[in-house]
Design a protein around this motif. Structure first.
Motif, short mmCIF file in Angstrom:
data_model
loop_
_atom_site.label_atom_id
_atom_site.label_comp_id
_atom_site.label_asym_id
_atom_site.label_seq_id
_atom_site.Cartn_x
_atom_site.Cartn_y
_atom_site.Cartn_z
N GLN A 233 0.81 -1.21 0.00
CA GLN A 233 0.00 0.00 0.00
C GLN A 233 0.85 1.27 0.00
N GLY A 234 0.33 2.31 -0.65
CA GLY A 234 0.86 3.66 -0.57
C GLY A 234 2.34 3.79 -0.82
N ALA A 235 2.98 4.63 0.01
CA ALA A 235 4.40 4.90 -0.16
C ALA A 235 5.25 3.66 0.07
N ALA A 236 4.79 2.77 0.95
CA ALA A 236 5.54 1.55 1.22
C ALA A 236 5.68 0.72 -0.05
N PHE A 237 4.62 0.67 -0.86
CA PHE A 237 4.67 -0.11 -2.09
C PHE A 237 5.81 0.37 -2.98
N GLN A 238 5.91 1.66 -3.17
CA GLN A 238 6.95 2.20 -4.05
C GLN A 238 8.34 1.95 -3.49
N LYS A 239 8.51 2.15 -2.18
CA LYS A 239 9.83 1.91 -1.58
C LYS A 239 10.23 0.45 -1.72
N ASN A 240 9.27 -0.45 -1.51
CA ASN A 240 9.57 -1.87 -1.67
C ASN A 240 9.83 -2.22 -3.12
N LEU A 241 9.14 -1.54 -4.02
CA LEU A 241 9.35 -1.77 -5.45
C LEU A 241 10.78 -1.40 -5.85
N ASP A 242 11.31 -0.34 -5.26
CA ASP A 242 12.68 0.06 -5.55
C ASP A 242 13.68 -1.02 -5.10
N LEU A 243 13.40 -1.65 -3.94
CA LEU A 243 14.27 -2.72 -3.46
C LEU A 243 14.22 -3.92 -4.40
N VAL A 244 13.02 -4.25 -4.85
CA VAL A 244 12.87 -5.39 -5.75
C VAL A 244 13.53 -5.11 -7.10
N ALA A 245 13.50 -3.86 -7.54
CA ALA A 245 14.17 -3.52 -8.79
C ALA A 245 15.67 -3.79 -8.70
N ALA A 246 16.26 -3.52 -7.54
CA ALA A 246 17.69 -3.80 -7.35
C ALA A 246 17.95 -5.30 -7.35
N ILE A 247 17.03 -6.06 -6.77
CA ILE A 247 17.15 -7.52 -6.81
C ILE A 247 17.05 -8.00 -8.26
N GLY A 248 16.15 -7.39 -9.02
CA GLY A 248 16.00 -7.75 -10.43
C GLY A 248 17.27 -7.51 -11.22
N THR A 249 17.96 -6.42 -10.93
CA THR A 249 19.22 -6.13 -11.60
C THR A 249 20.26 -7.19 -11.30
N MET A 250 20.34 -7.59 -10.04
CA MET A 250 21.30 -8.63 -9.66
C MET A 250 20.93 -9.97 -10.30
N ALA A 251 19.63 -10.27 -10.34
CA ALA A 251 19.19 -11.52 -10.96
C ALA A 251 19.61 -11.56 -12.43
N ALA A 252 19.45 -10.43 -13.12
CA ALA A 252 19.86 -10.37 -14.52
C ALA A 252 21.35 -10.63 -14.66
N ASP A 253 22.13 -10.09 -13.73
CA ASP A 253 23.57 -10.33 -13.75
C ASP A 253 23.90 -11.81 -13.54
N LYS A 254 23.06 -12.48 -12.74
CA LYS A 254 23.28 -13.90 -12.45
C LYS A 254 22.68 -14.82 -13.51
N GLY A 255 21.90 -14.25 -14.42
CA GLY A 255 21.26 -15.07 -15.45
C GLY A 255 20.09 -15.88 -14.94
N CYS A 256 19.39 -15.33 -13.95
CA CYS A 256 18.22 -16.01 -13.39
C CYS A 256 17.10 -15.00 -13.21
N THR A 257 15.94 -15.45 -12.81
CA THR A 257 14.83 -14.54 -12.56
C THR A 257 14.90 -14.03 -11.12
N PRO A 258 14.22 -12.92 -10.82
CA PRO A 258 14.20 -12.44 -9.42
C PRO A 258 13.66 -13.48 -8.45
N ALA A 259 12.64 -14.24 -8.87
CA ALA A 259 12.09 -15.28 -8.00
C ALA A 259 13.13 -16.34 -7.70
#
Length: 328
Positions: A233-259
């Motif tokens: 919800q609200g501002a928390a959603f966006q802040k958490n989305l930013d964290l997940v985006a960083a995980i997504g970047t690392m996953a791409a570097d590892k050649g795997c999905t964020p999950a």
């Protein structure tokens, strides 16, 4: 499929299990045919550990799981739970850990699943009005009666775990654990490891948030209960989305999905840990199982800690009413 041992009583399961809750409740639309296909696909791929509860779909999820596993029973471990009481309309009636209720709930679960024995039987939430010794004593009676093989607790505090384990060996503790819910690292994990109890993390993908598939709260179905969770919800959603985006970047570097990265991290936390990511679709199941092939170095783990250190996620993991039912 890699296997892992839970507890010290002989239970061995696949390194990843399958949480079946969302097939029948809480997470939006249902597709029974796809859910059945997903369970069967999981079994085909070597998953031996299925998780359900009597409250999921007010019994419907146990019936669904039972229909599938009865045909392939020999090597499948079915875990279910009691204690969260719901009315026929789905309304929450409270928590019940009274011995008479433990017995009747077990009989009802056996009937719904059509199984002769429940492999792992959890108390879903601790009843603050009933001493844990009485509840676990009744659960131990079920073991002696041949209705249950192994006992578990869910969302129980260290002191409760110790008291329960003194009555009858506890094989597994199920509690939320993921990259954005790491509070169990302080006291829970040390306690279960001291006692030789296995650990089963539920929501290891942060209720799907860590997969990166949600970009706005509107990506959730109208009836999805995650819309009521503070982290969505609200501002928390966006802040958490930013964290997940960083995980997504690392996953791409590892050649795997964020999950896959998120699940690989949970798996790397110990051989006594068996996550149960939930899904109701085959494509996500297969993606999740790919986590078993992701290798994380110490440097990778350090990078993840930099991105998502303990306490980084914004918002509590449940709404206040649900947080109140956790045996903190």
């Amino acid at each position: 499929m890699e296997t892992r041992k839970l507890g010290q009583q002989g239970l061995e399961v696949s390194a990843l299990g399958l949480g079946c809750m969302g097939m029948s409740d809480f997470y939006g639309s249902r597709d029974e045919a796809e859910s059945i296909a997903t369970i069967n696909r999981a079994l085909d791929l070597g998953v031996t550990f299925l998780d359900t509860a009597d409250m999921y779909g007010v019994g419907a999820n146990e019936e669904l799981v039972g229909r599938v596993v009865r045909e392939r029973r020999e090597w499948i471990v079915v875990a279910t739970k009691f204690g969260n009481v719901r009315g026929s309309d789905g309304s929450f009636k409270g928590i019940n850990g009274r011995p008479d209720y433990v017995r009747s709930a077990c009989d009802a679960s056996l009937k719904r699943t059509g199984l002769d024995v429940i492999d792992l039987y959890y108390q879903h939430r601790v009843d603050p009005d009933v001493p844990i010794e009485e509840t676990v004593g009744a659960m131990a009676d079920l073991v002696r009666a041949g209705k249950v093989k192994y006992l578990g607790l869910s969302e129980a505090a260290p002191a409760t775990i110790r008291r329960a384990h003194a009555v009858h060996p506890i094989t597994a503790l199920q509690t939320e654990y993921s990259l954005w819910s790491r509070d169990v690292e302080d006291q829970i994990l040390p306690t279960v490891r001291e006692l030789g109890i296995g650990f089963v993390p539920y929501s290891p993908l942060g209720r799907g948030f860590l997969t990166g598939q949600f970009k706005t709260p509107d990506d959730l179905d109208a009836g999805d209960t995650r819309r009521n969770h503070p982290r969505f919800q609200g501002a928390a959603f966006q802040k958490n989305l930013d964290l997940v985006a960083a995980i997504g970047t690392m996953a791409a570097d590892k050649g795997c999905t964020p999950a896959q990265l998120a699940l690989a991290w949970v798996l790397r936390q110990g051989e006594d840990i068996v996550p149960i990511p939930g899904t109701k679709r085959r494509k996500y199941l297969e993606d999740n199982l790919g986590a078993l092939d992701v290798e994380l170095s110490d440097a990778d783990l350090a990078r993840i800690d930099d991105i998502l250190p303990p306490g980084a996620a914004q918002g509590t993991r449940y709404p206040d009413a649900s947080m109140a039912s956790i045996d903190a």
